[in-house]
Design a protein around this motif. Structure first.
Motif, mmCIF file in Angstrom:
data_model
loop_
_atom_site.group_PDB
_atom_site.id
_atom_site.type_symbol
_atom_site.label_atom_id
_atom_site.label_comp_id
_atom_site.label_asym_id
_atom_site.label_seq_id
_atom_site.Cartn_x
_atom_site.Cartn_y
_atom_site.Cartn_z
ATOM 1 N N ALA A 132 39.595 38.312 48.377
ATOM 2 C CA ALA A 132 39.504 36.871 48.105
ATOM 3 C C ALA A 132 39.621 36.607 46.620
ATOM 4 O O ALA A 132 38.774 35.973 46.003
ATOM 5 C CB ALA A 132 38.203 36.297 48.659
ATOM 6 N N GLY A 171 35.612 37.541 42.266
ATOM 7 C CA GLY A 171 34.717 38.334 41.417
ATOM 8 C C GLY A 171 35.468 39.222 40.439
ATOM 9 O O GLY A 171 34.949 39.560 39.377
ATOM 10 N N GLU A 172 36.698 39.619 40.783
ATOM 11 C CA GLU A 172 37.424 40.542 39.898
ATOM 12 C C GLU A 172 38.433 39.763 39.038
ATOM 13 O O GLU A 172 38.049 38.783 38.408
ATOM 14 C CB GLU A 172 38.010 41.699 40.727
ATOM 15 C CG GLU A 172 36.843 42.501 41.340
ATOM 16 C CD GLU A 172 37.183 43.839 41.955
ATOM 17 O OE1 GLU A 172 38.358 44.117 42.227
ATOM 18 O OE2 GLU A 172 36.229 44.619 42.168
ATOM 19 N N VAL A 211 45.055 35.136 45.063
ATOM 20 C CA VAL A 211 46.215 35.308 45.954
ATOM 21 C C VAL A 211 45.776 35.275 47.425
ATOM 22 O O VAL A 211 46.338 34.527 48.241
ATOM 23 C CB VAL A 211 46.969 36.604 45.606
ATOM 24 C CG1 VAL A 211 48.095 36.851 46.594
ATOM 25 C CG2 VAL A 211 47.525 36.526 44.182
ATOM 26 N N GLY A 254 49.166 41.158 35.588
ATOM 27 C CA GLY A 254 48.734 40.277 34.508
ATOM 28 C C GLY A 254 49.283 38.865 34.581
ATOM 29 O O GLY A 254 49.068 38.064 33.674
ATOM 30 N N PHE A 269 47.292 34.888 37.995
ATOM 31 C CA PHE A 269 46.565 33.613 38.020
ATOM 32 C C PHE A 269 47.579 32.470 38.042
ATOM 33 O O PHE A 269 47.501 31.580 38.889
ATOM 34 C CB PHE A 269 45.640 33.508 36.802
ATOM 35 C CG PHE A 269 44.870 32.220 36.769
ATOM 36 C CD1 PHE A 269 43.906 31.950 37.726
ATOM 37 C CD2 PHE A 269 45.108 31.265 35.782
ATOM 38 C CE1 PHE A 269 43.190 30.752 37.717
ATOM 39 C CE2 PHE A 269 44.395 30.080 35.750
ATOM 40 C CZ PHE A 269 43.445 29.826 36.716
ATOM 41 N N ARG A 309 58.792 35.052 30.933
ATOM 42 C CA ARG A 309 58.787 35.861 32.146
ATOM 43 C C ARG A 309 60.135 36.529 32.387
ATOM 44 O O ARG A 309 61.198 36.003 31.994
ATOM 45 C CB ARG A 309 58.459 34.993 33.368
ATOM 46 C CG ARG A 309 57.052 34.442 33.393
ATOM 47 C CD ARG A 309 56.041 35.534 33.595
ATOM 48 N NE ARG A 309 54.694 35.030 33.662
ATOM 49 C CZ ARG A 309 53.649 35.551 33.013
ATOM 50 N NH1 ARG A 309 53.800 36.569 32.197
ATOM 51 N NH2 ARG A 309 52.448 35.048 33.178
ATOM 52 N N GLY A 318 43.423 32.408 31.752
ATOM 53 C CA GLY A 318 43.663 31.040 32.226
ATOM 54 C C GLY A 318 45.022 30.484 31.850
ATOM 55 O O GLY A 318 45.287 29.301 32.005
HETATM 56 C C1 LIG Z 1 41.568 40.099 31.182
HETATM 57 C C2 LIG Z 1 42.647 39.529 32.068
HETATM 58 C C3 LIG Z 1 43.472 38.500 31.581
HETATM 59 C C4 LIG Z 1 44.450 37.960 32.402
HETATM 60 N N1 LIG Z 1 45.132 36.837 31.974
HETATM 61 C C5 LIG Z 1 45.965 36.202 32.814
HETATM 62 C C6 LIG Z 1 46.546 34.962 32.458
HETATM 63 O O1 LIG Z 1 46.250 34.383 31.414
HETATM 64 N N2 LIG Z 1 47.427 34.384 33.323
HETATM 65 C C7 LIG Z 1 47.740 34.961 34.508
HETATM 66 O O2 LIG Z 1 48.577 34.424 35.227
HETATM 67 N N3 LIG Z 1 47.155 36.104 34.915
HETATM 68 C C8 LIG Z 1 46.267 36.733 34.107
HETATM 69 N N4 LIG Z 1 45.645 37.873 34.492
HETATM 70 C C9 LIG Z 1 46.015 38.465 35.782
HETATM 71 C C10 LIG Z 1 45.406 37.706 36.938
HETATM 72 O O3 LIG Z 1 44.032 37.489 36.731
HETATM 73 C C11 LIG Z 1 45.636 38.540 38.207
HETATM 74 O O4 LIG Z 1 47.011 38.878 38.308
HETATM 75 C C12 LIG Z 1 45.254 37.755 39.451
HETATM 76 O O5 LIG Z 1 43.947 37.246 39.344
HETATM 77 C C13 LIG Z 1 45.360 38.688 40.652
HETATM 78 O O6 LIG Z 1 44.821 38.035 41.763
HETATM 79 P P1 LIG Z 1 44.609 38.846 43.092
HETATM 80 O O7 LIG Z 1 44.074 37.885 44.076
HETATM 81 O O8 LIG Z 1 45.857 39.608 43.402
HETATM 82 O O9 LIG Z 1 43.546 39.993 42.704
HETATM 83 P P2 LIG Z 1 41.975 39.934 42.401
HETATM 84 O O10 LIG Z 1 41.566 38.673 41.757
HETATM 85 O O11 LIG Z 1 41.655 41.187 41.683
HETATM 86 O O12 LIG Z 1 41.342 39.936 43.851
HETATM 87 C C14 LIG Z 1 41.380 41.050 44.716
HETATM 88 C C15 LIG Z 1 40.111 41.019 45.532
HETATM 89 O O13 LIG Z 1 40.211 41.966 46.578
HETATM 90 C C16 LIG Z 1 38.923 42.469 46.826
HETATM 91 N N5 LIG Z 1 39.053 43.735 47.565
HETATM 92 C C17 LIG Z 1 39.689 44.851 47.165
HETATM 93 N N6 LIG Z 1 39.623 45.804 48.113
HETATM 94 C C18 LIG Z 1 38.939 45.266 49.144
HETATM 95 C C19 LIG Z 1 38.548 45.760 50.415
HETATM 96 N N7 LIG Z 1 38.864 46.990 50.824
HETATM 97 N N8 LIG Z 1 37.846 44.949 51.235
HETATM 98 C C20 LIG Z 1 37.532 43.672 50.839
HETATM 99 N N9 LIG Z 1 37.858 43.176 49.639
HETATM 100 C C21 LIG Z 1 38.571 43.954 48.800
HETATM 101 C C22 LIG Z 1 38.341 42.637 45.427
HETATM 102 O O14 LIG Z 1 36.937 42.706 45.444
HETATM 103 C C23 LIG Z 1 38.879 41.394 44.720
HETATM 104 O O15 LIG Z 1 37.957 40.329 44.742
HETATM 105 C C24 LIG Z 1 44.661 38.464 33.706
HETATM 106 C C25 LIG Z 1 43.827 39.467 34.198
HETATM 107 C C26 LIG Z 1 42.805 39.992 33.405
HETATM 108 C C27 LIG Z 1 41.884 41.021 33.973
#
Ligand SMILES: Cc1cc2nc3c(=O)[nH]c(=O)nc-3n(C[C@H](O)[C@H](O)[C@H](O)COP(=O)(O)OP(=O)(O)OC[C@H]3O[C@@H](n4cnc5c(N)ncnc54)[C@H](O)[C@@H]3O)c2cc1C
Length: 426
Positions: free
Chosen positions: A12, A40-41, A15, A380, A383, A55, A48
């Motif tokens: 959650a 949380g991650e 994405v 990266g 968001f 890109r 932001g």
């Molecule tokens: C410091 C930093 C700066 C960034 N700056 C930008 C920015 O300015 N602009 C931008 O566009 N992007 C930025 N990003 C990247 C962006 O935050 C990520 O690409 C985006 O949040 C990814 O979203 P996600 O949903 O794929 O992953 P996540 O937000 O990591 O979510 C994945 C979730 O899956 C859960 N999960 C994993 N395995 C399991 C399992 N087996 N069972 C249940 N749950 C599970 C995890 O706990 C987690 O909550 C940055 C990232 C970081 C860390």
């Protein structure tokens, strides 16, 4: 508990949550399993920036589609996301940088995105009194920024309002198949039967895929961020000029830059062939560390039982920020921006970013095993592109024609001999 759903989503972050939102809009029953807390991650820890500028041309349609969603998202979700469409500003130092950006601006225009090259005087219109030494800059007015700590929660509430169910503190331990097709997941609350599973597990995606014998090259890089106190108005443009910053609604600055830390794990070794040339290309921006993470994530690579323990032990990845780096960056901000001369660090944090070898995401529906949709590897950028990625993953999950050409994001590129190299303007 044995449950059934049309679609189960693992993760959650922005994405997975956006995927649930778009699926629920179509009346599809969806359960989202999250091992920790919603966002949380990475999704609450990022800078932001919602950025199209700079890109990879292959990713531009995704970023541009996302902007179209962002522009109406506050209204659609009935929520304040601190969305500001103040543009994105980047600078370049020399002729080589200028030529690269001129080329990028031309490519962007061909794709329908308006970006402008700026002189130092024009940069000062966006950043009054700045002391940045540069040859020029580039500005994309339709880029924006939003507050990561509120966006995914707002998407969750809207998805729940349409019937989606979120199970937090509920790790998925295993993905079940029957006769080559997905049949459900085993999670902390038992079995959930579903013909379609969307893997949106961020940094954990590669580990989860290994359960199915599917190999996704993925590397974790630790990005650090500092937050200052509230400062006088500086700019509404998210800015990247050696140091990256954006001014939040309350006047504080988020400060960071592209330098990252890599904590070595056993996956580093297994993924070396896919990443090694990129590492040498960007060596100055990546610092390697050998620390306890290597041992913490060792056994889960080889055993299902150990992976289970890792998923619940690391409910929320909360790594140490690189304080030395952040102090230096805030000092840079003080030096470059008169209005930030008194800036002090009030908060710091870090997050593990999931990178692919070409820094493009994977948004695909696999044939083997059937019913598995991948929405991961956002490198990266997730968001900013998250809402559009969610829309596309939802289209794949319900068997609809995707509204964008997903060829650049196909999973098979990792294994069909494609030459994978990250795009970089400078
Ligand atoms: C410091 C930093 C700066 C960034 N700056 C930008 C920015 O300015 N602009 C931008 O566009 N992007 C930025 N990003 C990247 C962006 O935050 C990520 O690409 C985006 O949040 C990814 O979203 P996600 O949903 O794929 O992953 P996540 O937000 O990591 O979510 C994945 C979730 O899956 C859960 N999960 C994993 N395995 C399991 C399992 N087996 N069972 C249940 N749950 C599970 C995890 O706990 C987690 O909550 C940055 C990232 C970081 C860390």
């Amino acid at each position: 508990m044995d449950r059934t759903a049309d679609v189960v989503i693992i993760g959650a972050g922005i994405v997975g949550t956006a995927t649930a939102y778009f699926l629920a809009q179509h009346g599809i029953s969806v359960i989202v399993c999250e091992k920790g807390e919603v966002a949380g991650e990475q999704s609450s820890r990022n800078w932001g920036f919602v950025r199209q500028q700079g890109r990879d041309p292959a990713e531009l349609p995704l970023a541009m589609g996302a902007i179209r969603i962002w522009q109406g998202l506050e209204r659609e979700l009935n929520a304040d996301l601190e969305w500001i469409q103040g543009g994105n500003l980047m600078t370049f130092d020399d002729e080589v940088g200028q030529a690269a950006w001129e080329g990028w601006v031309t490519t962007a225009r061909e794709q329908g995105l308006e970006s402008q090259l700026l002189t130092p005087a024009e940069i000062a219109d966006h950043l009054p009194g700045n002391r940045i030494e540069c040859r020029g800059g580039v500005f994309t007015p339709s880029d924006g920024q939003a507050e990561p700590t509120v966006v995914t929660g707002a998407l969750q509430r809207a998805a729940e309002g349409r019937g989606a169910e979120f199970l937090t503190h509920c790790a998925v331990y295993d993905i079940e198949t029957t006769a080559g097709a997905l049949s459900g997941v085993v999670c902390e609350q038992g079995l959930i039967r579903a013909p379609v599973v969307v893997l949106a597990a961020g940094a954990w995606s590669s580990r989860m895929l290994r359960l199915l014998g599917v190999r996704l090259p993925q590397m974790w890089l630790r990005g650090s961020v500092a937050r200052t106190q509230a400062l006088p108005e500086i700019t509404s443009a998210a800015t990247w000029s050696g140091v990256a910053f954006r001014q939040r609604r309350d006047g504080s600055l988020n400060v960071a830059n592209r330098s990252v830390d890599h904590d070595l794990t056993v996956d580093t070794i297994f993924n070396l062939p896919a990443f090694v040339s990129n590492y040498f290309d960007h060596k100055r921006a990546v610092k390697l560390h050998f620390n306890r993470l290597f041992f913490d994530l060792l056994a889960g690579r080889f055993s299902k039982a150990a992976l289970r323990r890792e998923l619940t032990r690391f409910r929320i990845l909360d790594p140490e920020p690189n304080l030395g780096q952040l102090r230096g960056l805030v000092a840079d901000v003080r030096r470059l921006l008169p209005a930030a001369a008194e800036a002090e660090i009030e908060r710091t944090w870090a997050g593990y970013i999931d990178f692919t070898p070409d820094m493009l995401p994977t948004i695909d529906r696999l044939e083997q095993p059937g019913g598995l949709v991948l929405a991961t590897g956002f490198s990266g950028h997730g968001f900013g592109v998250g809402p559009m990625a969610g829309q596309l993953a939802a289209e794949l999950a319900r068997g609809a024609e995707p509204s964008l050409d997903l060829t650049p994001f196909r999973f098979s590129r990792f294994h069909d001999g494609s030459r994978l190299k990250p795009f970089s303007v400078d």
